[in-house]
Design a protein around this motif. Structure first.
Motif, mmCIF file in Angstrom:
data_model
loop_
_atom_site.group_PDB
_atom_site.id
_atom_site.type_symbol
_atom_site.label_atom_id
_atom_site.label_comp_id
_atom_site.label_asym_id
_atom_site.label_seq_id
_atom_site.Cartn_x
_atom_site.Cartn_y
_atom_site.Cartn_z
ATOM 1 N N SER A 164 0.858 -1.190 0.000
ATOM 2 C CA SER A 164 0.000 0.000 0.000
ATOM 3 C C SER A 164 0.891 1.237 0.000
ATOM 4 O O SER A 164 2.033 1.177 0.475
ATOM 5 N N PRO A 165 0.390 2.366 -0.487
ATOM 6 C CA PRO A 165 1.132 3.617 -0.388
ATOM 7 C C PRO A 165 0.882 4.365 0.921
ATOM 8 O O PRO A 165 1.329 5.503 1.081
ATOM 9 N N ILE A 166 0.177 3.758 1.854
ATOM 10 C CA ILE A 166 -0.079 4.362 3.168
ATOM 11 C C ILE A 166 1.114 4.075 4.082
ATOM 12 O O ILE A 166 1.649 2.962 4.095
ATOM 13 N N SER A 167 1.518 5.053 4.877
ATOM 14 C CA SER A 167 2.608 4.860 5.836
ATOM 15 C C SER A 167 2.325 3.667 6.731
ATOM 16 O O SER A 167 1.196 3.482 7.212
ATOM 17 N N GLY A 168 3.333 2.872 6.989
ATOM 18 C CA GLY A 168 3.160 1.683 7.823
ATOM 19 C C GLY A 168 2.757 1.983 9.240
ATOM 20 O O GLY A 168 2.211 1.108 9.933
ATOM 21 N N LEU A 202 -17.270 3.064 11.948
ATOM 22 C CA LEU A 202 -15.855 2.887 12.259
ATOM 23 C C LEU A 202 -15.678 1.593 13.034
ATOM 24 O O LEU A 202 -16.396 1.340 13.998
ATOM 25 N N GLY A 203 -14.722 0.785 12.624
ATOM 26 C CA GLY A 203 -14.421 -0.419 13.386
ATOM 27 C C GLY A 203 -14.003 -0.075 14.807
ATOM 28 O O GLY A 203 -13.784 1.090 15.144
ATOM 29 N N PRO A 204 -13.861 -1.075 15.673
ATOM 30 C CA PRO A 204 -13.619 -0.824 17.097
ATOM 31 C C PRO A 204 -12.283 -0.186 17.435
ATOM 32 O O PRO A 204 -12.107 0.313 18.556
ATOM 33 N N GLU A 205 -11.310 -0.187 16.495
ATOM 34 C CA GLU A 205 -9.978 0.323 16.823
ATOM 35 C C GLU A 205 -9.293 0.865 15.580
ATOM 36 O O GLU A 205 -9.590 0.452 14.458
ATOM 37 N N ASP A 206 -8.392 1.813 15.797
ATOM 38 C CA ASP A 206 -7.532 2.311 14.731
ATOM 39 C C ASP A 206 -6.275 1.437 14.677
ATOM 40 O O ASP A 206 -5.645 1.186 15.712
ATOM 41 N N LEU A 207 -5.924 0.999 13.487
ATOM 42 C CA LEU A 207 -4.757 0.137 13.301
ATOM 43 C C LEU A 207 -3.889 0.682 12.182
ATOM 44 O O LEU A 207 -4.397 1.228 11.199
ATOM 45 N N SER A 208 -2.581 0.491 12.317
ATOM 46 C CA SER A 208 -1.663 0.811 11.237
ATOM 47 C C SER A 208 -1.505 -0.407 10.337
ATOM 48 O O SER A 208 -1.922 -1.523 10.680
ATOM 49 N N GLN A 209 -0.864 -0.189 9.198
ATOM 50 C CA GLN A 209 -0.577 -1.316 8.311
ATOM 51 C C GLN A 209 0.324 -2.335 9.009
ATOM 52 O O GLN A 209 0.156 -3.555 8.839
ATOM 53 N N ASN A 210 1.263 -1.844 9.811
ATOM 54 C CA ASN A 210 2.133 -2.757 10.561
ATOM 55 C C ASN A 210 1.347 -3.532 11.613
ATOM 56 O O ASN A 210 1.616 -4.717 11.858
ATOM 57 N N ASP A 211 0.372 -2.876 12.258
ATOM 58 C CA ASP A 211 -0.506 -3.576 13.198
ATOM 59 C C ASP A 211 -1.253 -4.704 12.486
ATOM 60 O O ASP A 211 -1.382 -5.816 13.010
ATOM 61 N N MET A 212 -1.751 -4.404 11.297
ATOM 62 C CA MET A 212 -2.497 -5.405 10.535
ATOM 63 C C MET A 212 -1.610 -6.583 10.164
ATOM 64 O O MET A 212 -2.045 -7.742 10.230
ATOM 65 N N ALA A 213 -0.371 -6.303 9.784
ATOM 66 C CA ALA A 213 0.559 -7.379 9.451
ATOM 67 C C ALA A 213 0.785 -8.290 10.650
ATOM 68 O O ALA A 213 0.824 -9.524 10.519
#
Length: 292
Positions: A164-168, A202-213
């Motif tokens: 993705s082009p979004i910051s990790g 909105l889902g229950p939490e904000d996550l980064s791409q690294n969190d998702m990984a």
């Protein structure tokens, strides 16, 4: 009568089942009726064609009270207006002509946040076009879908990586398609609301791409990593796949806006918080897709 567009899509399939099970009279607009399950064809009226066609929507909206509206993607479109407002103009004419009372639309977070957010900006312009017809309108204003990760199943499965082009490290909300469909069904089955309003989900939490990984690695039992790609590389990849310049630029502008906090401007409240966590979505949807 409730009219549902895109009944074979990810949102539409679940939404259609819920509304039919509630016993409501349903009419669907579908390009190819053969793509509908036989039990759906037996329980719902079917109008075949594009919901961007005036004759089709005029027929579908006759006698209808409420419409679920979703503009389908058009990767070859010459402009974003063609994808959103241009596609919706025939329906807006038919809303007025046929006396539709309520419309529930799939939209995006970010009104008034940034001046150019690509597909988001075009989606919000479509909302204005629909609301200006005088119908009662509820826009489901959404962040990135968890289910978009399914487009990278092969890469996750074979290489253990997604892009993705979004910051990790940018933490953002996401939401699951099933929660969007359930929210839409609730509104479609409720004849009491009036006026115009946004319904953020909105889902229950904000996550980064690294969190998702990390979560994907834990659920799948194998390492998954996130790989950032530059906007230029992202655009080049889209163009190589045959996506139009306008559609690609819209995706790039949207990614930049999200990276700059577009989706973080909406405060999470008990009313806007949807139930499905990313971990639950991975267990229920991603894991079977990757390991099945």
């Amino acid at each position: 009568m409730i009219v549902i567009t895109t009944p074979t899509g990810r949102i539409g399939r679940r939404l259609l089942g819920t509304v039919l099970d509630a016993g409501a009279p349903v009419r669907v607009i579908v390009r190819d009726a053969a793509r509908l399950p036989a039990e759906v064809r037996d329980r719902a009226e079917v109008v075949e064609g594009s919901h961007g066609d005036l004759d089709v929507v005029t027929k579908a909206f006759a006698g209808a009270d409420t419409v679920f509206w979703l503009a389908p993607p058009d990767h070859r479109a010459a402009s974003l207006d063609d994808v959103y407002s241009g596609f919706a103009r025939p329906a807006c004419e038919a809303f007025v002509r046929e006396g539709v009372q309520r419309v529930v639309g799939v939209s995006a977070l970010g009104r008034g946040v940034l001046p150019n957010a690509g597909h988001v900006t075009a989606t919000l312009a479509m909302d204005d076009l629909i609301a200006d017809t005088g119908v009662h309108y509820r826009a489901l204003t959404l962040p990135t879908f968890m289910d978009n990760m399914l487009t990278q199943v092969e890469s996750i499965k074979n290489q253990g990586v997604f892009f993705s082009p979004i910051s990790g490290d940018r933490k953002m909300p996401t939401c699951a398609v099933r929660d969007i469909a359930d929210a839409a069904a609730k509104l479609l089955l409720d004849p009491s609301w009036t006026g115009r309003g946004d319904v953020p989900l909105l889902g229950p939490e904000d996550l980064s791409q690294n969190d998702m990984a990390r979560i994907m690695s834990e659920v799948l039992g194998r390492p998954v990593r996130y790989q950032w790609v530059s906007i230029d590389a992202f655009k080049a990849s889209m163009l190589e796949r045959g996506v139009s310049e306008a559609y690609t630029q819209g995706l790039a502008d949207m990614a930049v806006a999200k990276n700059n906090g577009l989706d973080n401007a909406e405060p999470r409240t008990p009313q806007s918080t949807t139930p499905t966590t990313f971990r639950t979505w991975c267990e229920d949807v991603l894991k079977p897709a990757v390991l099945g």
